[in-house]
Enzyme design. Structure first.
Site, PDB file in Angstrom:
ATOM      1  N   GLY A 114       0.818  -1.215   0.000  1.00  0.00           N
ATOM      2  CA  GLY A 114       0.000   0.000   0.000  1.00  0.00           C
ATOM      3  C   GLY A 114       0.854   1.269   0.000  1.00  0.00           C
ATOM      4  O   GLY A 114       0.554   2.230  -0.710  1.00  0.00           O
ATOM      5  N   CYS A 115       1.920   1.249   0.779  1.00  0.00           N
ATOM      6  CA  CYS A 115       2.791   2.425   0.868  1.00  0.00           C
ATOM      7  C   CYS A 115       3.551   2.642  -0.435  1.00  0.00           C
ATOM      8  O   CYS A 115       3.770   3.783  -0.848  1.00  0.00           O
ATOM      9  CB  CYS A 115       3.758   2.275   2.034  1.00  0.00           C
ATOM     10  SG  CYS A 115       2.903   2.205   3.632  1.00  0.00           S
ATOM     11  N   THR A 116       3.931   1.552  -1.089  1.00  0.00           N
ATOM     12  CA  THR A 116       4.612   1.670  -2.377  1.00  0.00           C
ATOM     13  C   THR A 116       3.667   2.234  -3.426  1.00  0.00           C
ATOM     14  O   THR A 116       4.041   3.128  -4.189  1.00  0.00           O
ATOM     15  CB  THR A 116       5.173   0.305  -2.813  1.00  0.00           C
ATOM     16  OG1 THR A 116       6.119  -0.138  -1.816  1.00  0.00           O
ATOM     17  CG2 THR A 116       5.849   0.387  -4.166  1.00  0.00           C
ATOM     18  N   ALA A 123       3.203   5.981  -2.714  1.00  0.00           N
ATOM     19  CA  ALA A 123       4.406   6.736  -3.064  1.00  0.00           C
ATOM     20  C   ALA A 123       4.545   6.857  -4.580  1.00  0.00           C
ATOM     21  O   ALA A 123       4.871   7.932  -5.102  1.00  0.00           O
ATOM     22  CB  ALA A 123       5.639   6.074  -2.459  1.00  0.00           C
TER      23      ALA A 123
END
Length: 155
Positions: free
Chosen positions: A44-46, A49
């Site tokens: 999710g963070c990738t 970003a």
């Protein structure tokens, strides 16, 4: 006390992925899209970003900087930036000073375990350093577009 819309943002110094000390006041005169995320290199963070990366130029054209914040180390941030070619600053909040000021350091539950961590959130700060919009408990899909549209309303 947690920052609220209409208030000046706190001027807490953190270390950037480049090793330099940074405060939000360093960006006065520009809009800031400050996004908090749980952990480098997670799906999710990738995605989030990379969504910000892909729209980076659109934010820059509106005189805005994007800044990501997580508790990960400077080394992890550098690897994350290099792997995904991220053109914006990542801040190390390993003591949760900024996360607590923005009220995003929360008790979380995952697979029956409780732990403290970042609640994915984004904040739009105007050129004078005032919080003008917040998104809490962010769902990654379409979030960057929503933030960009909100920025257009303030630019």
């Amino acid at each position: 006390m947690t920052i609220e819309v209409g208030q000046q943002v706190p001027d807490i110094e953190l270390t950037g992925d480049n090793g330099e000390k940074v405060k939000l006041s360093d960006f006065k005169g520009k809009h800031i899209v400050l996004y908090f995320y749980p952990k480098d290199m997670t799906p999710g963070c990738t995605t989030e970003a990379c969504d910000f990366r892909d729209r980076h130029q659109s934010f820059a054209e509106l005189d805005a900087v994007i800044i990501g914040v997580s508790p990960d180390s400077q080394d992890k941030h550098q690897k994350f930036k290099e792997k995904h070619d991220l053109p914006f600053l990542l801040l190390v909040d390993d003591e949760q000073k900024l996360s607590e000021a923005f009220g995003v350091w929360k008790l979380k539950k995952n697979f029956g375990k409780e732990y403290m961590g970042i609640e994915r959130s984004t904040f739009l700060i105007n050129k004078e350093g005032t919080l003008v919009k917040e998104w809490r408990k962010v769902k990654v899909k379409d979030h960057v577009e929503e933030a960009l549209e909100e920025l257009k309303a303030h630019a």
